[in-house]
Design a protein around this motif. Structure first.
Motif, short mmCIF file in Angstrom:
data_model
loop_
_atom_site.label_atom_id
_atom_site.label_comp_id
_atom_site.label_asym_id
_atom_site.label_seq_id
_atom_site.Cartn_x
_atom_site.Cartn_y
_atom_site.Cartn_z
N PRO A 488 0.99 -1.78 0.04
CA PRO A 488 0.08 0.08 -0.26
C PRO A 488 0.73 1.28 0.11
N ILE A 489 0.37 2.40 -0.93
CA ILE A 489 1.32 3.80 -0.92
C ILE A 489 0.49 4.50 -0.64
N VAL A 490 0.61 5.46 -0.05
CA VAL A 490 -0.95 6.93 0.31
C VAL A 490 0.54 8.11 -0.50
N ASP A 491 -0.55 9.12 -1.43
CA ASP A 491 0.09 9.21 -2.28
C ASP A 491 -0.63 11.17 -2.04
N ILE A 492 0.27 11.94 -1.07
CA ILE A 492 0.23 13.44 -0.98
C ILE A 492 0.45 14.44 -2.45
N ASP A 493 -0.65 15.22 -2.69
CA ASP A 493 -0.17 16.25 -3.25
C ASP A 493 0.55 17.26 -3.65
N ALA A 494 0.81 18.43 -3.79
CA ALA A 494 1.12 19.64 -3.41
C ALA A 494 -0.10 20.11 -2.44
N SER A 495 -1.51 19.74 -2.77
CA SER A 495 -2.61 20.86 -1.89
C SER A 495 -2.52 20.27 -0.54
N GLY A 496 -2.17 19.19 -0.48
CA GLY A 496 -2.29 18.33 1.02
C GLY A 496 -3.27 17.43 0.60
N ASP A 497 -4.19 16.49 -0.54
CA ASP A 497 -5.38 15.98 -0.40
C ASP A 497 -4.38 15.11 -0.13
N THR A 498 -4.62 13.19 -0.11
CA THR A 498 -4.54 11.94 0.62
C THR A 498 -4.94 11.46 -1.15
N TRP A 499 -4.59 10.55 -1.68
CA TRP A 499 -4.97 9.20 -2.77
C TRP A 499 -4.23 7.82 -2.01
N SER A 500 -4.76 7.08 -2.06
CA SER A 500 -4.57 5.68 -2.06
C SER A 500 -5.08 4.55 -2.65
N PRO A 501 -4.26 4.07 -3.89
CA PRO A 501 -4.89 3.36 -4.48
C PRO A 501 -4.65 2.14 -4.61
N GLY A 502 -5.40 1.48 -4.81
CA GLY A 502 -5.36 0.01 -4.35
C GLY A 502 -5.75 -1.34 -5.67
N ASN A 503 -5.53 -2.39 -5.53
CA ASN A 503 -5.30 -3.44 -6.72
C ASN A 503 -6.72 -4.12 -6.86
N TYR A 504 -6.74 -4.31 -8.26
CA TYR A 504 -8.08 -4.83 -8.96
C TYR A 504 -8.78 -6.33 -7.93
N GLU A 505 -7.95 -6.67 -7.89
CA GLU A 505 -8.03 -7.72 -6.08
C GLU A 505 -8.10 -7.59 -4.81
N GLY A 506 -7.54 -6.24 -5.26
CA GLY A 506 -8.10 -5.94 -3.45
C GLY A 506 -6.80 -6.41 -2.35
N GLU A 507 -5.56 -6.71 -2.93
CA GLU A 507 -5.06 -7.42 -2.37
C GLU A 507 -3.24 -7.03 -2.90
N PHE A 508 -1.96 -7.63 -2.18
CA PHE A 508 -0.64 -6.83 -1.70
C PHE A 508 0.21 -8.03 -2.26
N SER A 509 1.12 -8.21 -2.90
CA SER A 509 1.97 -9.57 -3.29
C SER A 509 3.65 -8.86 -3.01
N GLY A 510 3.75 -7.78 -2.11
CA GLY A 510 5.19 -7.58 -2.26
C GLY A 510 5.69 -7.58 -3.18
N MET A 511 7.44 -8.19 -3.11
CA MET A 511 8.15 -7.68 -4.58
C MET A 511 7.87 -8.30 -5.44
N VAL A 512 7.18 -7.72 -6.69
CA VAL A 512 7.04 -8.21 -7.76
C VAL A 512 7.74 -8.06 -8.98
N SER A 513 8.04 -9.01 -9.97
CA SER A 513 8.59 -8.25 -11.39
C SER A 513 7.62 -7.73 -12.19
N ILE A 514 8.43 -7.01 -12.76
CA ILE A 514 7.59 -6.00 -13.83
C ILE A 514 6.77 -6.76 -14.51
N LYS A 515 6.99 -7.97 -15.43
CA LYS A 515 6.50 -8.69 -16.41
C LYS A 515 5.39 -9.13 -15.55
#
Length: 790
Positions: A488-515
């Motif tokens: 998970p990541i939280v992005d904060i823009d110049a105005s201070g607004d936050t945005w926390s995107p998720g994946n389609y399945e709603g899960e996270f996989s740790g270290m993942v190759s680009i492919k």
């Protein structure tokens, strides 16, 4: 008595003067009209308006564009029986007069006067115009019924007779006459009424058509078969009188023909016209080409000058595209309607959260969305009944009814489109830029002419990711060996607004190759690449590939997930460039245009070729290096072989040929995309509702909705074609490897390496120190402890 005679003389003199002046004025008017009229001299170049015809890449007719439906024929193609029928009905003394027939005029006047006396009003039962006069009227006087124009028409008829043979006059006449139902010319009428060329018309069929010039609508066998029958009996009687046919043969033909003919008319609509039978095998593509022709040549030339337009479309492939898109949309419409019932509607539920927040600030009403019986009734009316009801109101001249229907149409505007799943498919040949298939919707009709293939700007979702990844490869920020943390990541823009995107399945996989990240469409990795490359470089790369202004893109992390609205044509342009080894592709629809005399008016294929050749000479042909295109193709081949659409494409549909591509699904499943290619063809499919807030239903993703349409299309067009061969690895592509745990260059103690390819300087500069035990997963630690092989 003397005074009386003087009075009579004065009156007579006044009348003589009056008629002399009037006659002089009329004669002067006619003389000046003829002197100023050059049309008679131009008749040698007589060219009535004929349709513009569009042809596909193999020379097959796609469609016709016209205002008057007319097909030209020569005098030699006219059967003598047809000529005889028209002469008997319209001008039996044609070969004996010099353009006007005084006896026929006198005879017609007498009959019309008698008929007027009997009826108590002006009644016309017979005309006195010759075929030559009728031709003059059709060509020059625009059917005006003034005395001056009738006199002008007679003079023109005399001029025509002086300059042309009887055969030439008949040829012009038969090509020019109007025979009802939008049929201009005898060939069009023969095809319309009897579905055959004019040269194959029988005597009885020709006699039916001979009744139409005098009253095209009133004697139409489709509208008034009884009146047409009685008029035909009159025509046959005239043919018998003129010794063109015997009475016995005329009676026999009539008794055999009419019962069968009337029976055949039972399945025809009286309102059918030549326009109804217009051939159009690719309506959305035709409309796209029509607009290009309008802007280049003007409407008058397009509809009247009989252009022959040779296009890039492949009609065989077009029919395949139309079939599978229609089939897919029909199926998806049923699925989406069923899925959305549990939500009471197909509206994006996320919109209500924003609306709820506004209600806390402003005094706004609550929202209730439902598919009640009233809405369902309006939907049925909108889609099935309202057009038919309006036609009936117009035919019955019911003004109040028509107004009521218009009012209802206003109330339901938007229901029909917002309740139906739509879509588009467009295919481009990368090596040439030919647009070989284009379907812009479920069905082209008056209420559905919006060409979604070129006009619909929609969010492409994950199908935009190849431009994010491509910018990373191009700028040597990543290689296919690169691994990044899917956490998970939280992005904060110049105005201070936050945005926390998720994946389609709603899960996270740790270290993942680009492919793996692209194949599995992991959102977090796309955003991390965006952050590593930088917004400006991602936008510059996407702008070049898609050929759209940089101003269309918003420089925020959400761009990495495809939030910029793009058309299928723009998307297929970018994918075509990948398919063409990074070389420029200019999609176009028209190859060349020639006029009715065979002169070339435009050669767009040649113009496009010159642009490409100039870029080649100036070293500007590569939009991106061939090495970058190769690496991205390698990544996208992995998507089809080991990613989200693999089961659909390889197993369900059974398309086994080598291919590259990417799925796309937007938030709340409002858009479903599949964009893919081989070296031979790049194809993009989009599916969704016209209203961008409408959802296709939960879990209706690009892999399940758009990918089957794409795969079926590709499977069918490759039936009989050789297996596509992707280019070999070009110069500038190098093997790469990183530590699978840290993403750094492997150190001597690294045991798990992520391998891949990239540009020479791609990848991290720092070497892994081997201290990455704490980054291993719990499973890996357990396996190492137990001595198990990983």
């Amino acid at each position: 008595m003397k005074n009386k005679l003087i009075k009579i003389e004065k009156i007579a003199l006044s009348l003589v003067i009056f008629f002399s002046i009037t006659g002089g004025l009329i004669f002067g008017y006619i003389t000046s009209e003829i002197k100023n009229y050059s049309g008679i001299h131009n008749l040698k170049k007589f060219q009535p308006s004929i349709p513009t015809r569009l042809y596909d890449v193999n020379g097959e007719l796609i469609a016709e564009l016209f205002q008057e439906k007319r097909d030209l024929i020569s005098y030699e193609e006219l059967p003598q029986t047809l000529i005889n029928a028209f002469l008997a009905a319209e001008d039996k003394d044609f070969y004996h007069h010099f353009g006007i027939n005084p006896l026929a005029i006198t005879r017609a006047m007498g009959k019309n006067i008698i008929a007027s006396i009997k009826s108590g009003g002006l009644t016309i039962v017979q005309g006195g115009s010759t075929i030559t006069q009728q031709l003059a009227k059709r060509l020059f006087t625009e059917s005006e019924r003034t005395f001056g124009r009738k006199a002008f028409e007679a003079i023109l008829a005399l001029q025509i007779e002086k300059k042309f043979s009887k055969e030439e006059i008949l040829e012009m006449y038969f090509n020019q006459i109007y025979l009802g139902h939008g049929c201009h010319g005898i060939q069009t009428a023969a095809k319309f009424f009897f579905d055959k060329d004019v040269k194959y018309l029988s005597l009885i069929e020709g006699s039916v058509l001979a009744a139409l010039p005098s009253k095209p609508s009133g004697f139409s066998p489709l509208k008034f078969p009884r009146d047409a029958f009685y008029k035909n009996q009159d025509t046959l009687r005239r043919m018998v009188d003129a010794k063109f046919v015997t009475q016995e043969r005329a009676d026999k033909m009539s008794s055999e023909f009419w019962p069968k003919f009337v029976e055949s008319l039972r399945t025809e609509f009286p309102t059918k016209t030549a326009f109804s039978k217009t051939e159009d095998n690719a309506p959305y593509f035709t409309d796209y080409v029509r607009q290009i022709l309008h802007s280049r040549f003007g409407k008058d030339v397009v509809y009247n000058e009989g252009l022959r337009v040779y296009t890039t479309l492949n009609l065989k492939r077009q029919k395949i595209a139309q079939h599978y898109l229609s089939q897919g949309l029909e199926k998806q419409d049923e699925i989406s309607s069923r899925l959305n019932k549990q939500y009471s509607s197909a509206v994006d539920r996320g919109l209500f959260g924003a609306y709820g927040a506004l209600r806390m600030i402003f005094n706004l009403p609550g929202v209730v969305i439902k598919r009640d019986i009233d809405t369902k009734f309006k939907k049925v009316m909108a889609e099935q009944l309202v057009d038919s009801a309006e036609i009936l109101s117009l035919l019955s001249d019911g003004t109040l009814n028509h107004n009521a229907i218009e009012s209802f149409r206003t109330q339901i505007s938007g229901i029909s489109t917002s309740m139906k799943v739509e879509g588009a498919i467009i295919a481009v040949e990368p090596s040439s830029g030919y647009i070989t298939s284009m379907v812009g919707g479920s069905k082209f009709e008056v209420s559905n002419q919006f060409n979604r293939a070129v006009q619909a700007r929609r969010q492409p979702g994950s199908s935009f990711k190849p431009y994010v990844y491509g910018s990373g490869i191009y700028n040597s920020v990543i290689s296919t060996a690169t691994v990044l943390p899917d956490v998970p990541i939280v992005d904060i823009d110049a105005s201070g607004d936050t945005w926390s995107p998720g994946n389609y399945e709603g899960e996270f996989s740790g270290m993942v190759s680009i492919k793996k990240a692209l194949a599995a469409s992991i959102n977090i990795i796309s955003i991390r690449i965006f952050d590593l490359v930088g917004a400006d470089r991602v936008i510059e790369y996407a702008s070049r590939m898609l050929k759209v202004p940089e101003s269309r893109f918003t420089p925020s992390p959400s761009l990495a997930l495809g939030t910029t609205e793009l058309t299928p044509l723009e998307m297929v342009t970018g994918y075509s460039i990948y398919a063409n080894r990074g070389r420029d592709v200019i999609p176009f629809a028209i190859r060349y245009v020639i006029d009715r005399d065979g002169n070339e008016l435009a050669n767009i294929e040649e113009e496009t070729g010159k642009v490409i050749a100039t870029k080649e000479i100036n070293n500007e042909i590569q939009i991106i290096p061939e090495s970058v295109a190769y690496i991205m193709t390698d990544l996208m081949r992995g998507v089809i072989d080991h990613g989200t659409p693999t089961y659909t494409i390889r197993n369900m549909v059974g398309f086994k040929k080598p291919a590259a591509g990417k799925t796309g699904t937007t938030q709340n499943w409002t858009d479903a995309w599949f964009c893919g290619y081989t070296p031979d063809i790049a194809t993009v499919v989009w599916v969704g509702y016209d209203k961008p807030f409408m959802s296709l239903g939960k879990n209706q993703s690009g892999s399940g909705v758009a990918a089957p349409i794409w795969a079926n299309y590709m499977k069918d067009i490759y039936n009989g074609m050789p297996t596509p061969v992707f280019p070999k690895q070009p110069e500038g592509v190098y093997g790469k490897g990183v530590c699978a745990y840290t993403g750094l260059r492997p150190g001597p103690t690294c045991t798990k390496i992520s391998g891949g390819i990239g540009l020479k300087n791609a990848g991290p500069g720092k070497i892994c120190d081997g201290k990455h035990y704490e980054m291993k997963s719990v499973l890996e630690r357990y396996m190492e402890k137990e001595g198990l092989t990983h």
